[in-house]
Every structure is written in C-alpha cells, then in structure tokens.
Design a protein around this motif. Structure first.
Motif, PDB file in Angstrom:
ATOM      1  N   LEU A  15       0.824  -1.200   0.000  1.00 23.44           N
ATOM      2  CA  LEU A  15       0.000   0.000   0.000  1.00 23.44           C
ATOM      3  C   LEU A  15       0.862   1.256   0.000  1.00 23.44           C
ATOM      4  CD1 LEU A  15      -2.805   1.361   0.218  1.00 23.44           C
ATOM      5  CD2 LEU A  15      -2.537   1.204   2.705  1.00 23.44           C
ATOM      6  N   VAL A  16       1.860   1.286   0.851  1.00 21.18           N
ATOM      7  CA  VAL A  16       2.755   2.445   0.919  1.00 21.18           C
ATOM      8  C   VAL A  16       3.479   2.636  -0.407  1.00 21.18           C
ATOM      9  CG1 VAL A  16       4.883   3.319   1.992  1.00 21.18           C
ATOM     10  CG2 VAL A  16       3.015   2.466   3.421  1.00 21.18           C
ATOM     11  N   ASP A  17       3.951   1.561  -1.012  1.00 24.72           N
ATOM     12  CA  ASP A  17       4.637   1.676  -2.302  1.00 24.72           C
ATOM     13  C   ASP A  17       3.730   2.297  -3.364  1.00 24.72           C
ATOM     14  OD1 ASP A  17       7.034   0.646  -1.401  1.00 24.72           O
ATOM     15  OD2 ASP A  17       6.695  -1.364  -2.210  1.00 24.72           O
ATOM     16  N   VAL A  18       2.493   1.824  -3.439  1.00 22.57           N
ATOM     17  CA  VAL A  18       1.557   2.353  -4.437  1.00 22.57           C
ATOM     18  C   VAL A  18       1.255   3.820  -4.160  1.00 22.57           C
ATOM     19  CG1 VAL A  18      -0.821   2.214  -5.272  1.00 22.57           C
ATOM     20  CG2 VAL A  18       0.531   0.135  -5.014  1.00 22.57           C
ATOM     21  N   LEU A  19       0.968   4.155  -2.903  1.00 22.88           N
ATOM     22  CA  LEU A  19       0.622   5.535  -2.568  1.00 22.88           C
ATOM     23  C   LEU A  19       1.809   6.471  -2.723  1.00 22.88           C
ATOM     24  CD1 LEU A  19      -1.719   4.912   0.466  1.00 22.88           C
ATOM     25  CD2 LEU A  19      -2.340   5.404  -1.912  1.00 22.88           C
ATOM     26  N   TRP A  20       3.001   5.988  -2.414  1.00 19.00           N
ATOM     27  CA  TRP A  20       4.207   6.803  -2.585  1.00 19.00           C
ATOM     28  C   TRP A  20       4.412   7.101  -4.067  1.00 19.00           C
ATOM     29  CZ3 TRP A  20       9.829   4.999  -2.848  1.00 19.00           C
ATOM     30  CH2 TRP A  20      10.699   6.064  -2.682  1.00 19.00           C
ATOM     31  N   PHE A  21       4.179   6.096  -4.917  1.00 22.61           N
ATOM     32  CA  PHE A  21       4.283   6.296  -6.352  1.00 22.61           C
ATOM     33  C   PHE A  21       3.255   7.329  -6.824  1.00 22.61           C
ATOM     34  CE2 PHE A  21       2.595   5.316 -10.572  1.00 22.61           C
ATOM     35  CZ  PHE A  21       3.734   5.528 -11.344  1.00 22.61           C
ATOM     36  N   ASP A  31      -2.678  11.563 -14.321  1.00 26.30           N
ATOM     37  CA  ASP A  31      -3.552  12.723 -14.229  1.00 26.30           C
ATOM     38  C   ASP A  31      -3.696  13.129 -12.759  1.00 26.30           C
ATOM     39  OD1 ASP A  31      -6.558  13.706 -13.750  1.00 26.30           O
ATOM     40  OD2 ASP A  31      -5.893  14.301 -15.762  1.00 26.30           O
ATOM     41  N   PRO A  32      -3.465  14.398 -12.437  1.00 32.39           N
ATOM     42  CA  PRO A  32      -3.547  14.852 -11.040  1.00 32.39           C
ATOM     43  C   PRO A  32      -4.907  14.578 -10.400  1.00 32.39           C
ATOM     44  CG  PRO A  32      -2.511  16.536 -12.377  1.00 32.39           C
ATOM     45  CD  PRO A  32      -3.011  15.469 -13.322  1.00 32.39           C
ATOM     46  N   ASP A  33      -5.977  14.707 -11.158  1.00 32.28           N
ATOM     47  CA  ASP A  33      -7.307  14.420 -10.606  1.00 32.28           C
ATOM     48  C   ASP A  33      -7.439  12.946 -10.231  1.00 32.28           C
ATOM     49  OD1 ASP A  33      -8.126  17.070 -10.883  1.00 32.28           O
ATOM     50  OD2 ASP A  33      -8.976  16.731 -12.879  1.00 32.28           O
ATOM     51  N   ASP A  34      -6.884  12.070 -11.049  1.00 30.34           N
ATOM     52  CA  ASP A  34      -6.917  10.643 -10.739  1.00 30.34           C
ATOM     53  C   ASP A  34      -6.070  10.343  -9.498  1.00 30.34           C
ATOM     54  OD1 ASP A  34      -8.588  10.122 -12.883  1.00 30.34           O
ATOM     55  OD2 ASP A  34      -6.934   9.556 -14.224  1.00 30.34           O
ATOM     56  N   ALA A  35      -4.924  10.998  -9.396  1.00 35.09           N
ATOM     57  CA  ALA A  35      -4.066  10.797  -8.224  1.00 35.09           C
ATOM     58  C   ALA A  35      -4.799  11.206  -6.953  1.00 35.09           C
ATOM     59  CB  ALA A  35      -2.762  11.589  -8.376  1.00 35.09           C
ATOM     60  N   VAL A  36      -5.464  12.337  -6.992  1.00 32.15           N
ATOM     61  CA  VAL A  36      -6.219  12.807  -5.826  1.00 32.15           C
ATOM     62  C   VAL A  36      -7.325  11.817  -5.474  1.00 32.15           C
ATOM     63  CG1 VAL A  36      -7.795  14.612  -5.006  1.00 32.15           C
ATOM     64  CG2 VAL A  36      -5.651  15.237  -6.114  1.00 32.15           C
ATOM     65  N   VAL A  42      -8.161   6.062  -0.481  1.00 34.57           N
ATOM     66  CA  VAL A  42      -7.445   5.332   0.562  1.00 34.57           C
ATOM     67  C   VAL A  42      -7.664   6.012   1.917  1.00 34.57           C
ATOM     68  CG1 VAL A  42      -5.171   4.663   1.413  1.00 34.57           C
ATOM     69  CG2 VAL A  42      -5.765   4.317  -0.990  1.00 34.57           C
ATOM     70  N   ALA A  43      -7.629   7.331   1.952  1.00 33.91           N
ATOM     71  CA  ALA A  43      -7.867   8.053   3.209  1.00 33.91           C
ATOM     72  C   ALA A  43      -9.255   7.708   3.756  1.00 33.91           C
ATOM     73  CB  ALA A  43      -7.720   9.554   2.996  1.00 33.91           C
ATOM     74  N   TYR A  44     -10.246   7.624   2.874  1.00 29.14           N
ATOM     75  CA  TYR A  44     -11.590   7.258   3.314  1.00 29.14           C
ATOM     76  C   TYR A  44     -11.605   5.842   3.891  1.00 29.14           C
ATOM     77  CZ  TYR A  44     -16.401   5.746   3.306  1.00 29.14           C
ATOM     78  OH  TYR A  44     -17.603   5.213   3.693  1.00 29.14           O
ATOM     79  N   LEU A  45     -10.999   4.899   3.192  1.00 28.08           N
ATOM     80  CA  LEU A  45     -10.964   3.521   3.705  1.00 28.08           C
ATOM     81  C   LEU A  45     -10.244   3.444   5.041  1.00 28.08           C
ATOM     82  CD1 LEU A  45     -10.309   1.521   0.414  1.00 28.08           C
ATOM     83  CD2 LEU A  45     -12.440   1.681   1.719  1.00 28.08           C
ATOM     84  N   MET A  46      -9.177   4.227   5.179  1.00 26.56           N
ATOM     85  CA  MET A  46      -8.451   4.259   6.453  1.00 26.56           C
ATOM     86  C   MET A  46      -9.342   4.803   7.572  1.00 26.56           C
ATOM     87  SD  MET A  46      -5.411   3.105   6.270  1.00 26.56           S
ATOM     88  CE  MET A  46      -4.452   2.443   4.940  1.00 26.56           C
ATOM     89  N   SER A  47     -10.231   5.731   7.230  1.00 24.43           N
ATOM     90  CA  SER A  47     -11.122   6.306   8.243  1.00 24.43           C
ATOM     91  C   SER A  47     -12.120   5.280   8.764  1.00 24.43           C
ATOM     92  CB  SER A  47     -11.870   7.528   7.680  1.00 24.43           C
ATOM     93  OG  SER A  47     -12.915   7.126   6.804  1.00 24.43           O
ATOM     94  N   LEU A  48     -12.329   4.195   8.025  1.00 25.37           N
ATOM     95  CA  LEU A  48     -13.262   3.150   8.446  1.00 25.37           C
ATOM     96  C   LEU A  48     -12.622   2.137   9.394  1.00 25.37           C
ATOM     97  CD1 LEU A  48     -15.003   2.447   5.017  1.00 25.37           C
ATOM     98  CD2 LEU A  48     -15.755   3.979   6.863  1.00 25.37           C
ATOM     99  N   PRO A  81       0.506   9.022   8.728  1.00 25.19           N
ATOM    100  CA  PRO A  81      -0.670   9.141   9.613  1.00 25.19           C
ATOM    101  C   PRO A  81      -1.330  10.520   9.554  1.00 25.19           C
ATOM    102  CG  PRO A  81       1.094   7.995  10.739  1.00 25.19           C
ATOM    103  CD  PRO A  81       1.671   8.544   9.449  1.00 25.19           C
ATOM    104  N   GLU A  82      -0.555  11.568   9.565  1.00 24.45           N
ATOM    105  CA  GLU A  82      -1.125  12.914   9.497  1.00 24.45           C
ATOM    106  C   GLU A  82      -1.748  13.164   8.130  1.00 24.45           C
ATOM    107  OE1 GLU A  82       0.188  17.579   9.882  1.00 24.45           O
ATOM    108  OE2 GLU A  82       1.453  16.040  10.781  1.00 24.45           O
ATOM    109  N   ASP A  83      -1.043  12.778   7.076  1.00 25.69           N
ATOM    110  CA  ASP A  83      -1.530  13.016   5.717  1.00 25.69           C
ATOM    111  C   ASP A  83      -2.836  12.277   5.422  1.00 25.69           C
ATOM    112  OD1 ASP A  83       0.689  14.608   5.337  1.00 25.69           O
ATOM    113  OD2 ASP A  83       1.752  13.143   4.087  1.00 25.69           O
ATOM    114  N   PHE A  84      -3.045  11.141   6.091  1.00 27.68           N
ATOM    115  CA  PHE A  84      -4.249  10.363   5.847  1.00 27.68           C
ATOM    116  C   PHE A  84      -5.277  10.498   6.969  1.00 27.68           C
ATOM    117  CE2 PHE A  84      -1.519   8.841   2.608  1.00 27.68           C
ATOM    118  CZ  PHE A  84      -2.364   8.513   1.580  1.00 27.68           C
ATOM    119  N   GLY A  85      -5.074  11.514   7.817  1.00 27.40           N
ATOM    120  CA  GLY A  85      -6.123  11.927   8.739  1.00 27.40           C
ATOM    121  C   GLY A  85      -6.299  11.169  10.031  1.00 27.40           C
TER     122      GLY A  85
END
Length: 91
Positions: A15-21, A31-36, A42-48, A81-85
């Motif tokens: 997961l970290v490798d994919v998100l870091w990429f 595409d920046p919109d796709d990256a966002v 992922v941030a939403y899934l982490m919130s669950l 942790p901070e970046d993903f809320g």
C-alpha cells in the motif's frame, strides 16, 4: 525479496509503495485528478478502520520508517498518519 513478519506487514508495504508512487507522480505520468481520487479513496478507507486497527497500522508505519534507508520514502512513512487523517490516534 524481503520476508515479512505478517500478511499485514506485507500489505502495508505494498500500500505504501503504491501511494508513494501516486503521490510522487508528475502530471505527465498520472492525471492529477486521478491521483487525488486514489489518495482520497485510501484516506476514506483508512477512516473506516477501528481505533485499534489504526493504531496497529501507525505502529507498523513507525517500524517501517525506522528500517527505511531511502530518506524520501522514510519521510513519506513518517508523515503518512497525518496526511491520511489519523495522526490524532497516534500516541
């Protein structure tokens, strides 16, 4: 190929490798919109995750950061942790 202590550790590394990429892609690579969308998804899934699961993941990220030799990847791990809320759950 490293041997991981658990499936959780192996999946966290992937997961970290994919998100870091995704986070480090230039606009020409992704595409920046796709990256966002990926990062926010992922941030939403982490919130669950339960508080226990988030704390377990934060602890694992800390271990991964301590073992990381690439300074930019280590920084990404430390800020994850901070970046993903959920830095407020770290302790």
């Amino acid at each position: 190929m490293p041997v991981y202590s658990s499936l959780t550790h192996a999946l966290a590394e992937a997961l970290v490798d994919v998100l870091w990429f995704v986070d480090s892609c230039e606009d020409e690579q992704m595409d920046p919109d796709d990256a966002v969308k990926v990062l926010e998804g992922v941030a939403y899934l982490m919130s669950l995750l339960s508080s226990h699961q988030r704390n377990e993941f934060i602890d694992l990220l800390g271990t991964m950061a301590e073992e990381e030799t690439d300074p930019s990847r280590r920084e990404f791990l430390e800020s994850f942790p901070e970046d993903f809320g959920f830095a407020e759950d770290a302790g």
